[in-house]
Design an enzyme around this catalytic site. Structure first.
Site, PDB file in Angstrom:
ATOM      1  N   ASP A  24       0.734  -1.309   0.001  1.00 35.26           N
ATOM      2  CA  ASP A  24      -0.044  -0.102  -0.057  1.00 35.26           C
ATOM      3  C   ASP A  24       0.845   1.214   0.107  1.00 35.26           C
ATOM      4  O   ASP A  24       1.943   1.161   0.245  1.00 35.26           O
ATOM      5  CB  ASP A  24      -0.823   0.008   1.230  1.00 35.26           C
ATOM      6  N   SER A  25       0.303   2.274  -0.235  1.00 33.13           N
ATOM      7  CA  SER A  25       0.913   3.543  -0.322  1.00 33.13           C
ATOM      8  C   SER A  25       1.240   4.073   1.305  1.00 33.13           C
ATOM      9  O   SER A  25       2.186   4.723   1.403  1.00 33.13           O
ATOM     10  CB  SER A  25       0.151   4.652  -0.963  1.00 33.13           C
ATOM     11  N   CYS A  88      -4.242  -1.401  -2.193  1.00 35.13           N
ATOM     12  CA  CYS A  88      -4.367   0.036  -2.433  1.00 35.13           C
ATOM     13  C   CYS A  88      -5.081   0.185  -3.421  1.00 35.13           C
ATOM     14  O   CYS A  88      -4.947  -0.273  -4.808  1.00 35.13           O
ATOM     15  CB  CYS A  88      -2.958   0.683  -2.632  1.00 35.13           C
ATOM     16  N   CYS A 203     -10.993   2.617  -0.882  1.00 28.85           N
ATOM     17  CA  CYS A 203      -9.707   2.924  -0.200  1.00 28.85           C
ATOM     18  C   CYS A 203      -9.434   2.302   0.875  1.00 28.85           C
ATOM     19  O   CYS A 203     -10.216   2.117   1.659  1.00 28.85           O
ATOM     20  CB  CYS A 203      -9.783   4.740  -0.151  1.00 28.85           C
ATOM     21  N   HIS A 205      -7.846   2.824   3.378  1.00 29.23           N
ATOM     22  CA  HIS A 205      -7.822   3.533   4.717  1.00 29.23           C
ATOM     23  C   HIS A 205      -9.515   3.544   5.281  1.00 29.23           C
ATOM     24  O   HIS A 205      -9.311   3.813   6.343  1.00 29.23           O
ATOM     25  CB  HIS A 205      -7.316   4.965   4.634  1.00 29.23           C
TER      26      HIS A 205
END
Ligand code: DGL
Length: 287
Positions: A24-25, A88, A203, A205
């Site tokens: 993931d970023s 991601c 997303c 997150h």
């Protein structure tokens, strides 16, 4: 090339435990890792958060593809990952082909499993998708939904990633921001004459904000987590090799790497992973 075409094939050796790379970023992909560890307790995981170059969600396709390919190569060539899960949405939407071209192992993204779960959940055939600016601009979700006969109404929510990275999960500011985004999205849906009955967390997150989001969606709107849907597909593809066979290890076998802010990763990562992340190793992938 679609994500389904790059989905994992059955491994040839039945007994050895696979090394699964998860990328993931930032920390968000730890929500996918958490679901993967639950479903594949025997597997070994190597996680990379490209925290130095986060956010990906506001960058161009070219830059995202370069960052993602470098990260994928690190996991495969330097850490021995035999499979890659792109945890991601932004990298899955804009760089899946670049990643698949950069490495020689199977690659699984999160968009197709998320769209699949949304299609399974909706009765009205209309779903809402919240994601980063880059993911929304790519229309990867709308296209993946359309392939399943579902209308996907996408909305960029750029303030949510920084709020989550800041650890503002149950926070009045986050609650207010979520309310504003959802109000705008629902107004758009109603203006379009639609009656959406699912909200896709596009997303990785956003699963951290699931509680806030569930409190603020209208009754009857299901919240769909693409992290869970992805982990289910990975587990299904690898079940014979890694799931359930043998004893569940006391500690999951997880190594974490970050390109920046190791201390912050160790501090906040446990919220995403559901248990301590342990020592996070710093890695330099260049600029
Ligand atoms: N976790 C990324 C995603 O799923 C978003 C974070 C970023 O913008 O880099 O899209």
């Amino acid at each position: 090339m679609s994500q389904m075409e790059t989905a994992m094939s059955q491994p040839e050796t039945a007994m050895s435990q696979p090394v699964i790379g998860v990328f993931d970023s930032g920390f968000g992909g730890l929500t996918v890792l958490r679901s993967l560890v639950e479903r594949l307790p025997q597997a070994e995981f190597v996680f990379l958060g490209d925290t130095a170059r986060l956010p990906y969600g506001s960058k161009s396709q070219r830059t995202i593809a370069r960052y993602a390919a470098e990260s994928a190569r690190f996991l495969v060539e330097e850490q021995g990952a035999e499979y890659l899960v792109i945890a991601c949405n932004t990298a899955s939407a804009l760089a899946l082909d670049a990643i698949a071209a950069a490495v020689s192992v199977p690659v699984m993204g999160v968009i197709e499993p998320g769209a699949e779960a949304a299609a399974a959940a909706t009765r009205s055939g209309r779903v809402m998708v919240i994601a980063t600016e880059a993911t929304v601009a790519s229309h990867a979700y709308a296209e993946a939904c359309a392939r399943r006969g579902v209308l996907g109404l996408e909305k960029a929510c750029p303030l949510l990633v920084p709020l989550v990275e800041e650890g503002w999960i149950e926070h009045p500011v986050t609650e207010q921001v979520v309310q504003i985004y959802l109000r705008e999205l629902l107004a758009e849906a109603r203006n379009g004459g639609g009656n959406p009955d699912a909200l896709v967390l596009g997303c990785t997150h956003y699963p951290l904000l699931r509680g806030v989001l569930e409190r603020n969606v209208p009754p009857g709107v299901a919240v769909i987590d693409s992290a869970e849907a992805t982990a289910e597909q990975v587990a299904a593809a690898m079940s014979e090799r890694a799931a359930g066979s043998g004893q569940r290890p006391a500690e999951p076998k997880v190594r974490c790497f970050a390109t920046d802010s190791v201390a912050k990763f160790e501090r906040l990562g446990s919220r995403f992973l559901g248990h301590a992340v342990g020592r996070v190793e710093l890695v330099d992938l260049g600029g």
